[in-house]
Write a protein that holds these residues in place. Structure first.
Motif, PDB file in Angstrom:
ATOM      1  N   ARG A 107       1.677  -9.666  -0.603  1.00  6.77           N
ATOM      2  CA  ARG A 107       1.806 -10.526  -2.460  1.00  6.77           C
ATOM      3  C   ARG A 107       2.736  -9.208  -2.563  1.00  6.77           C
ATOM      4  N   VAL A 112       2.842  -6.457  -5.321  1.00  7.01           N
ATOM      5  CA  VAL A 112       2.474  -5.217  -5.871  1.00  7.01           C
ATOM      6  C   VAL A 112       2.693  -4.733  -7.121  1.00  7.01           C
ATOM      7  N   ARG A 113       1.362  -4.916  -8.238  1.00  7.35           N
ATOM      8  CA  ARG A 113       2.374  -4.916  -9.768  1.00  7.35           C
ATOM      9  C   ARG A 113       2.000  -3.082 -10.346  1.00  7.35           C
ATOM     10  N   ALA A 114       1.226  -3.224  -9.837  1.00 14.13           N
ATOM     11  CA  ALA A 114       0.339  -2.417 -10.428  1.00 14.13           C
ATOM     12  C   ALA A 114      -0.338  -0.774  -9.636  1.00 14.13           C
ATOM     13  N   LEU A 115       0.697   0.152  -8.917  1.00 12.91           N
ATOM     14  CA  LEU A 115      -0.105   0.989  -8.211  1.00 12.91           C
ATOM     15  C   LEU A 115      -0.604   2.829  -8.525  1.00 12.91           C
ATOM     16  N   GLN A 137       5.935  -1.799 -12.127  1.00 14.78           N
ATOM     17  CA  GLN A 137       4.650  -0.442 -11.283  1.00 14.78           C
ATOM     18  C   GLN A 137       5.733   0.399 -11.488  1.00 14.78           C
ATOM     19  N   GLY A 158       0.961  -0.951  -1.236  1.00 12.53           N
ATOM     20  CA  GLY A 158       1.550  -2.145  -1.981  1.00 12.53           C
ATOM     21  C   GLY A 158       2.932  -1.769  -1.880  1.00 12.53           C
ATOM     22  N   PRO A 209      -2.351   0.357  -3.429  1.00 11.43           N
ATOM     23  CA  PRO A 209      -2.366  -0.935  -4.655  1.00 11.43           C
ATOM     24  C   PRO A 209      -3.886  -0.292  -5.874  1.00 11.43           C
ATOM     25  N   SER A 210      -3.053  -0.292  -6.915  1.00  9.71           N
ATOM     26  CA  SER A 210      -4.214  -0.419  -8.113  1.00  9.71           C
ATOM     27  C   SER A 210      -5.340  -0.837  -7.942  1.00  9.71           C
ATOM     28  N   GLN A 247      -7.162  -2.659 -10.715  1.00 10.74           N
ATOM     29  CA  GLN A 247      -7.584  -3.589 -11.371  1.00 10.74           C
ATOM     30  C   GLN A 247      -5.749  -3.573 -10.830  1.00 10.74           C
ATOM     31  N   GLN A 248      -5.315  -5.618 -10.951  1.00 10.38           N
ATOM     32  CA  GLN A 248      -3.628  -5.905 -10.851  1.00 10.38           C
ATOM     33  C   GLN A 248      -3.951  -6.271 -11.278  1.00 10.38           C
TER      34      GLN A 248
END
Length: 188
Positions: free
Chosen positions: A25, A27-30, A82, A130, A163-164, A166-167
Motif C-alpha cells: 500500500r 503509506v501516507r504516515a511515517l 508524508q 512504508g 509506517p506510523s 496511525q494511518q
C-alpha cells in the motif's frame, strides 16, 4: 465470455510474490525513525533489476536522507503528504535519451521510471518499510536542490520510512468502473 478470466490453477494460495503485490500500500504516515542505510541501499539497488527499455540505463537515482534536504524537497512537493525519513529521486538523463536518438515524445523513459518505482515500492514493502510515490513536485526546484547536471531532470520521488501505527483512511474512489469491467480476454 470476453470479460471472464480463463480457468486454470489456483495461484492465490501461497504465492509469496502475489501476496506481496496484493498487500503493498501507499503509506501516507511515517514515523520519525530513520531508515537503516542497508535498507535504503537494498531499495535503491532493487531499481537495477527493473526492466529498462533496451537496457540503456538512462536514469539516475539520488538517495536523500538529510532532514534539511528532505524538508526543502517537501516544500516544493505538494504531492508529498508524508514526512519521509529518506527519499529516492528518480531522474531521467534526457541528454542521454537524445544521444541515443530517441525523440522527446518516446514514452520509454517514462515507462522505465514507472517500472523502477514499482520495483522499489515492492522492495520497501518486502523490507517492512512504508513507501509512497510522489509525482506532484516542482521538477525545476528539485533539480536545483539536488544540483542535477544539465539534461538530467527529476521525474518521480519515492518516499521511504517506517509506517506510523496511525494511518489515514485509504483513499477510495467512488463510482467508476469495477475492475472486472476494465479487463477483457482476447478481444474487446
Amino acid at each position: 465470455m470476453s470479460g471472464e478470466e480463463p480457468t486454470g490453477g489456483d495461484t492465490a494460495g501461497g504465492d509469496a510474490v502475489l501476496r506481496a503485490i496484493r498487500t503493498r500500500r501507499v503509506v501516507r504516515a511515517l514515523a520519525d525513525a530513520p531508515v537503516e542505510p542497508g535498507q535504503l541501499r537494498a531499495v535503491l539497488d532493487s531499481a537495477r533489476y527493473a526492466p529498462h527499455a533496451g537496457n540503456r540505463r538512462l536514469h539516475r537515482y539520488v538517495a536523500v536522507t538529510r532532514p534539511g534536504m528532505l524538508r526543502a524537497i517537501r516544500m516544493v512537493s505538494p504531492g508529498m503528504l508524508q514526512r519521509p525519513a529518506a527519499a529516492i529521486v528518480v531522474c531521467v538523463d534526457w541528454a542521454g535519451v537524445r544521444a541515443y536518438g530517441f525523440p522527446e515524445s518516446n514514452p520509454g523513459p517514462y515507462v522505465d521510471v514507472g517500472t523502477a518505482a514499482a520495483t522499489m515500492l515492492m522492495a520497501a514493502h518486502g523490507l517492512g518499510l512504508g513507501a509512497g510515490p510522489v509525482t506532484s513536485f516542482s521538477r525545476a526546484a528539485v533539480a536545483v536542490l539536488l544540483g542535477a547536471p544539465d539534461g538530467v531532470r527529476p521525474e518521480l520521488i519515492v518516499c521511504l520510512g517506517h509506517p506510523s501505527p496511525q494511518q489515514p483512511p485509504p483513499v477510495r474512489r467512488r463510482g467508476g468502473p469495477a475492475w472486472t469491467d476494465q479487463v477483457r480476454w482476447e478481444h474487446f
